[in-house]
Structure formats: C-alpha cells, structure tokens
Design an enzyme around this catalytic site. Structure first.
Site, PDB file in Angstrom:
ATOM      1  N   SER A 138       0.863  -1.184   0.000  1.00  0.00           N
ATOM      2  CA  SER A 138       0.000   0.000   0.000  1.00  0.00           C
ATOM      3  C   SER A 138       0.897   1.231   0.000  1.00  0.00           C
ATOM      4  O   SER A 138       2.041   1.163   0.484  1.00  0.00           O
ATOM      5  CB  SER A 138      -0.867   0.008   1.264  1.00  0.00           C
ATOM      6  OG  SER A 138      -1.491   1.268   1.436  1.00  0.00           O
ATOM      7  N   TYR A 151      -3.005  -1.704  10.372  1.00  0.00           N
ATOM      8  CA  TYR A 151      -2.848  -1.879   8.920  1.00  0.00           C
ATOM      9  C   TYR A 151      -1.547  -1.208   8.446  1.00  0.00           C
ATOM     10  O   TYR A 151      -0.775  -1.805   7.686  1.00  0.00           O
ATOM     11  CB  TYR A 151      -4.058  -1.254   8.212  1.00  0.00           C
ATOM     12  CG  TYR A 151      -4.034  -1.313   6.710  1.00  0.00           C
ATOM     13  CD1 TYR A 151      -4.480  -2.457   6.037  1.00  0.00           C
ATOM     14  CD2 TYR A 151      -3.602  -0.240   5.936  1.00  0.00           C
ATOM     15  CE1 TYR A 151      -4.487  -2.514   4.646  1.00  0.00           C
ATOM     16  CE2 TYR A 151      -3.602  -0.292   4.550  1.00  0.00           C
ATOM     17  CZ  TYR A 151      -4.052  -1.429   3.909  1.00  0.00           C
ATOM     18  OH  TYR A 151      -4.062  -1.485   2.532  1.00  0.00           O
TER      19      TYR A 151
END
Ligand SMILES: NC(=O)c1ccc[n+]([C@@H]2O[C@H](COP(=O)([O-])OP(=O)(O)OC[C@H]3O[C@@H](n4cnc5c(N)ncnc54)[C@H](OP(=O)(O)O)[C@@H]3O)[C@@H](O)[C@H]2O)c1
Length: 252
Positions: A138, A151
């Site tokens: 990401s 996350y």
C-alpha cells in the site's frame, strides 16, 4: 517479463483489486486461480469470469495455507506466479477496549499471510522457470495513516519483508515485485473509509490493475501508481509534513 501463458494464484481474488487482476490476467491467456473466505463471493467471481478457478481458503490460518498448497499443486502443477493480495483494513481507535485476539488481525492477514504463503510456495516456485511473486502492499507502507495503525504497521512490514525477499532471491530465477496501490475504488475503500476521505475518489480499479501489469511487464520491481509514489517521495523529503497531513484524517 510477459504476463501471458502463466499459471497464477491470487489470494483474495473474489473482490476489488484481486478480482480485477484475475479478469485482466485471464483475458491475456493465463490460467488463474483465486482464493477468498466467502464461498458465495468466489461463486460470483467464477460466474463473472468463466474459466476462472476458485478455492476457498483463509490466508490468516497456517493450516489453511498448508491445505491450499496441497490443492493448488495437485490441480495446477504449472503454477509459476503467486500474488499475495488478500488484505483487510480497519479503522482502529487504540484507546478503546478490544480483545487481545483481535488486536493483531490485520497483521495476521496482511503480513503473516504473505510471509507464510511465500514460505509454503517458494520451493515449488523455485522449481519453475521465470517464476514471479507479487506482494500487494500500500502507499501507506511509506507513510503511516493514524486512523488505521495496525494496517499501516502490517503494510510497512510487508514492504520491508518484500525488499529483503528480493535480495535473498536475487539470481534464483524468482522475480519479486511489490505493488503499492494508492487509494483505489474497491469495497475495502468504499465500505468503511469513504466518509473520512473528504470526497477523494481514489483510482479506478481497472486503471490500477492495467498500470500494475504494465509495470511488471517493463521490469519494475516496486510499482507505486499515483498517490503512492507521492507518499514515498514526500515521506523522504518532508516526512513531518506528510505525516501531519495523514494525521488530520478522521479526527473528530
Ligand atoms: N483499495 C484500496 O484503496 C487499497 C489501497 C492500498 C492497498 N490495498 C490493498 O490491496 C489488496 C486488495 O484490497 P481491495 O481493495 O481489493 O479489497 P477488497 O475489495 O476488500 O478485497 C479483499 C479480498 O481479500 C479477501 N480476503 C480478506 N481476508 C482474507 C483472508 N483472511 N483470507 C483470504 N482472503 C481474504 C476478500 O475475500 P473474503 O472476505 O471473502 O475472504 C477479498 O477477496 C489488499 O491487500 C489491500 O490492503 C488496497
């Protein structure tokens, strides 16, 4: 590296980026197998893309990965490409009460999952010519996002692991690619996060996947479409500023 005539396993291929990747890779003449936990979502995926294979599997469970390996290698011995895409992202308020079992859920799926998948599938991949591992991290691997702390930690960890894996597999015949998507319009983003994003729409998933495939085919090993590239650069040249911007999101 051409992404044609391959046998490809995509974890989390019943939705979003994994599903779009499956569709575009099928259209290019690859054999594609996807996984996910929800049987109905997998059924919908194979209905949408005839020719797609689906296997129910939870990447957060070591036993699930062992059994997935047995099934995949028996049915698809030509497997030469592993895409570690399955992921979950949650908004987490760290000061709220939570069961200890729940605290590391994103790490279990988004970081431990890919590391265990690599451990399990690497001997087979090394036996295949021109094998490929793609880890989907990401843009938040480069700058943490305080409303999603676990996350962010998992994706930063996956980024570090992927760099190390690439060095250790140099010369082994296995190429290691990191795809770091920016905000992308998928159920993951739309469900929980849209209200916090001040109208930011994110990248269309078909555009993201086309850019990912093009990046792999021209030999890029770290693919950072759109805002992911900005996050990486800003994280280096103005780390305090960009982290302060990310910290404003979701503040009540
Ligand atoms: N969308 C974005 O803005 C964005 C940005 C950066 C990075 N990413 C990354 O891109 C990847 C794909 O995300 P997405 O946006 O496509 O999300 P998505 O639409 O929610 O799809 C996630 C996929 O992962 C599967 N999955 C979730 N937990 C799993 C588990 N424990 N075992 C196996 N499969 C599991 C889901 O199926 P089941 O729920 O049925 O298992 C689904 O197929 C993730 O790694 C995510 O972190 C997304």
């Amino acid at each position: 590296m051409k992404l044609t005539a391959r046998t490809i396993l995509i974890t989390g291929g019943s939705s979003g980026i994994g599903l779009e990747l499956a569709g575009q890779l099928l259209a290019r003449g690859n054999e594609v197998v996807v996984t996910g936990r929800d049987e109905r979502a997998l059924g919908a995926a194979t209905h949408r893309f005839p020719g797609l294979h689906a296997i129910r599997s939870d990447v957060g469970e070591a036993d699930g990965i062992r059994s997935l390996y047995g099934t995949v290698i028996a049915r698809f011995p030509a497997l030469d490409t592993l895409v570690n895409n399955a992921g979950i992202m949650r908004i987490v308020r760290l000061a709220e009460d939570r069961a200890l079992e729940d605290v590391t859920r994103e790490v279990d799926v988004d970081l431990n999952g890919p590391m265990r998948m690599v451990q399990q599938f690497l001997p087979h991949l090394r036996s295949r010519p021109d094998a490929l591992i793609v880890n989907v991290s990401s843009g938040l691997a480069f700058v943490p996002f305080p409303i999603s702390p676990v996350y962010s930690a998992a994706k930063a960890g996956l980024h570090a692991y992927t760099r190390c894996l690439r060095v250790q597999l140099d010369g082994s015949g296995v190429t290691v690619v990191e795809l770091a998507p920016p905000l992308t319009r998928t159920p993951l983003f739309t469900d929980e996060f849209a209200s916090h994003m001040n109208g930011q729409k994110g990248m269309a998933v078909d555009v993201l996947v086309r850019r990912a495939i093009a990046g792999i085919e021209v030999g890029r090993t770290e693919i950072r479409p759109g805002q992911s590239n900005l996050l990486k650069i800003a994280g280096r040249i103005a780390p305090g500023f960009i982290f302060a911007q990310m910290s404003k999101v979701g503040r009540t």
